[in-house]
Design an enzyme around this catalytic site. Structure first.
Site, short mmCIF file in Angstrom:
data_model
loop_
_atom_site.label_atom_id
_atom_site.label_comp_id
_atom_site.label_asym_id
_atom_site.label_seq_id
_atom_site.Cartn_x
_atom_site.Cartn_y
_atom_site.Cartn_z
N ARG A 251 0.87 -1.19 0.00
CA ARG A 251 0.00 0.00 0.00
C ARG A 251 0.89 1.23 0.00
NH1 ARG A 251 -2.42 1.15 5.23
NH2 ARG A 251 -1.05 2.97 5.10
N HIS A 255 -3.71 4.89 4.16
CA HIS A 255 -4.90 4.02 4.14
C HIS A 255 -6.05 4.72 3.42
CE1 HIS A 255 -7.98 1.20 5.37
NE2 HIS A 255 -8.65 2.20 5.91
N TYR A 264 3.20 5.33 11.82
CA TYR A 264 3.37 3.91 12.15
C TYR A 264 4.30 3.15 11.21
CZ TYR A 264 -0.45 3.60 8.71
OH TYR A 264 -1.22 3.73 7.60
C1 LIG Z 1 -15.87 -5.67 10.00
C2 LIG Z 1 -14.98 -4.46 9.99
N1 LIG Z 1 -14.12 -4.25 11.00
C3 LIG Z 1 -13.33 -3.16 10.98
C4 LIG Z 1 -13.39 -2.26 9.94
C5 LIG Z 1 -12.50 -1.01 9.95
N2 LIG Z 1 -11.50 -1.12 8.89
C6 LIG Z 1 -11.68 -0.48 7.72
S1 LIG Z 1 -10.43 -0.77 6.65
C7 LIG Z 1 -9.62 -1.73 7.77
C8 LIG Z 1 -8.30 -2.36 7.41
C9 LIG Z 1 -8.44 -3.46 6.42
O1 LIG Z 1 -7.20 -3.86 5.96
P1 LIG Z 1 -7.03 -4.84 4.74
O2 LIG Z 1 -8.06 -5.91 4.77
O3 LIG Z 1 -5.62 -5.28 4.72
O4 LIG Z 1 -7.36 -3.95 3.46
P2 LIG Z 1 -6.62 -2.63 2.94
O5 LIG Z 1 -7.32 -1.46 3.57
O6 LIG Z 1 -5.19 -2.72 3.29
O7 LIG Z 1 -6.83 -2.64 1.47
C10 LIG Z 1 -10.32 -1.81 8.97
C11 LIG Z 1 -9.88 -2.56 10.15
C12 LIG Z 1 -14.31 -2.52 8.91
N3 LIG Z 1 -14.41 -1.73 7.86
N4 LIG Z 1 -15.09 -3.63 8.95
#
Ligand SMILES: Cc1ncc(C[n+]2csc(CCOP(=O)(O)OP(=O)(O)O)c2C)c(N)n1
Ligand SMILES: [Mg+2]
Length: 351
Positions: A251, A255, A264
């Site tokens: 990434r 975010h 971080y």
């Molecule tokens: C069920 C749920 N828990 C927490 C969140 C909050 N949240 C949004 S994005 C994220 C990180 C997800 O990371 P990843 O699956 O690696 O995808 P990336 O954002 O890196 O593409 C979190 C914890 C959410 N959207 N849904």
């Protein structure tokens, strides 16, 4: 065949390479991939700017993940389905959805912006991994109906820790559901690095526990991603069940526009990934094969600039639907609470 069987039935992208005459099917895929990634990156940069200007509520960039975004959709037929997350707007426009419609949800609108049935693209999913279960259900329903449908699910490394991910992949394995789970392992779930996400040596190894095919690919190499997805889609279509593909990527951007990654992670970490830029890599391949001359490159760049302008136009000219509409498509028979809320909105004169 090197790039999987390419048939007329495979869906044309919004950015298919009409301007050049490919010499064979494999070259056509490379050019489609390149064009899709160049247009996708311009779209992504434009969306990032629109978020900074307040025209979008939030934008999660996929800068640097274009090989995954486009490699996920080049193997799909028009009749297949894509199940994207909030980070996968480039895949959504790569599927042919207009840029303004693809960004509607990220404006903070309650609508997904496009017609999922017409585009065979599920709404961007924000609750992690829940779209994986929807994809399994949809493909099983299609099979009961005798429809030939394969679904590609996009999700992140963090999403693989969710219960929904486990339930979906397990169910797909048990019922041989034609679903390809493409995990974009970009090393972070917001601020949580992969090492704090799992003790597994590879996310692809999780496939063993479900008894399904698991492969790990270089997620910054369009050819690797496209070939792996095409092979998995073909196998799923032939009745051999689901697959789990882990695409190793990074990434590059925050975010979302609301995040500050310097809190971080060491900014130097991302620098190394610039050398693995998926667009530069495919461009080198195309040049080596004599498929990309200056005129073609210029034509693609011009098309990308126009695509960015179209994105701006469509987002800024968007007319928000009346607030009362948000109650319209929730239940066939709205609950008393929803009826009450709708009434209050009308009484306050905002509906
Ligand atoms: C069920 C749920 N828990 C927490 C969140 C909050 N949240 C949004 S994005 C994220 C990180 C997800 O990371 P990843 O699956 O690696 O995808 P990336 O954002 O890196 O593409 C979190 C914890 C959410 N959207 N849904
Ligand atoms: Mg991630």
């Amino acid at each position: 065949m090197l790039y999987g069987e390419l048939t007329e039935e495979r869906a044309p992208m919004a950015c298919s390479p009409e301007a050049v005459a490919p010499v064979d099917a494999a070259d056509a895929v490379l050019l489609r991939g390149y064009r899709g990634m160049v247009l996708g990156r311009r779209f992504d940069q434009q969306a990032t700017n629109l978020a900074k200007q307040g025209a979008l509520a939030v934008y999660p960039s996929s800068y640097g993940q274009e090989a995954c975004q486009i490699g996920a959709v080049t193997p799909l037929r028009k009749t297949d389905w894509l199940f994207p997350t909030y980070r996968d707007s480039v895949a959504v426009v790569g599927r042919g959805v207009s840029p303004g419609e693809a960004l509607t949800l990220l404006r903070g609108d309650w609508h997904c912006g496009y017609d999922p049935k017409a585009t065979r693209t599920a709404p961007h999913c924000t609750p992690l991994a829940t779209q994986a279960a929807h994809a399994v259900g949809l493909t099983m329903a299609a099979r009961f109906n005798g429809d030939d449908v394969v679904a590609v699910v996009l999700c992140g490394d963090g999403a693989t820790s969710e219960g929904d991910f486990h339930e979906a992949v397990n169910l797909a394995g048990v019922y041989d559901a034609p679903v390809v789970f493409l995990v974009q392992n970009n090393r972070y779930a917001i601020s949580v690095p992969l090492a704090k996400q799992t003790r597994a040596a590879a996310l692809a190894d999780k496939a063993v526990g479900y008894g399904i095919t698991g492969v790990q690919v270089d997620g910054n190499d369009f050819v690797e991603v496209h070939e792996a997805v095409a092979a998995a889609v073909d196998a799923a279509r032939a009745g051999h069940g689901p697959a789990l593909i882990e695409a190793l990527t990074y990434r590059m951007a925050p975010h979302t526009n609301a995040d500050d990654p310097s809190r971080y992670r060491d900014p130097a970490e991302a620098l190394a990934w610039h050398d693995r830029d998926p667009i530069a890599r495919l461009e080198a391949t195309l040049r080596a094969r004599g498929l990309l001359d200056a005129a073609t490159r210029q034509a693609i760049d011009a098309e990308a600039a126009e695509f960015a302008a179209r994105t701006r136009r469509e987002v800024t000219r968007y007319e928000a639907p009346a607030p009362a509409e948000m109650f319209a498509h929730v239940y066939a028979r709205p609950t008393p609470q929803l009826r009450q809320q709708a009434r209050e909105l009308t009484e306050r004169g905002v509906a």
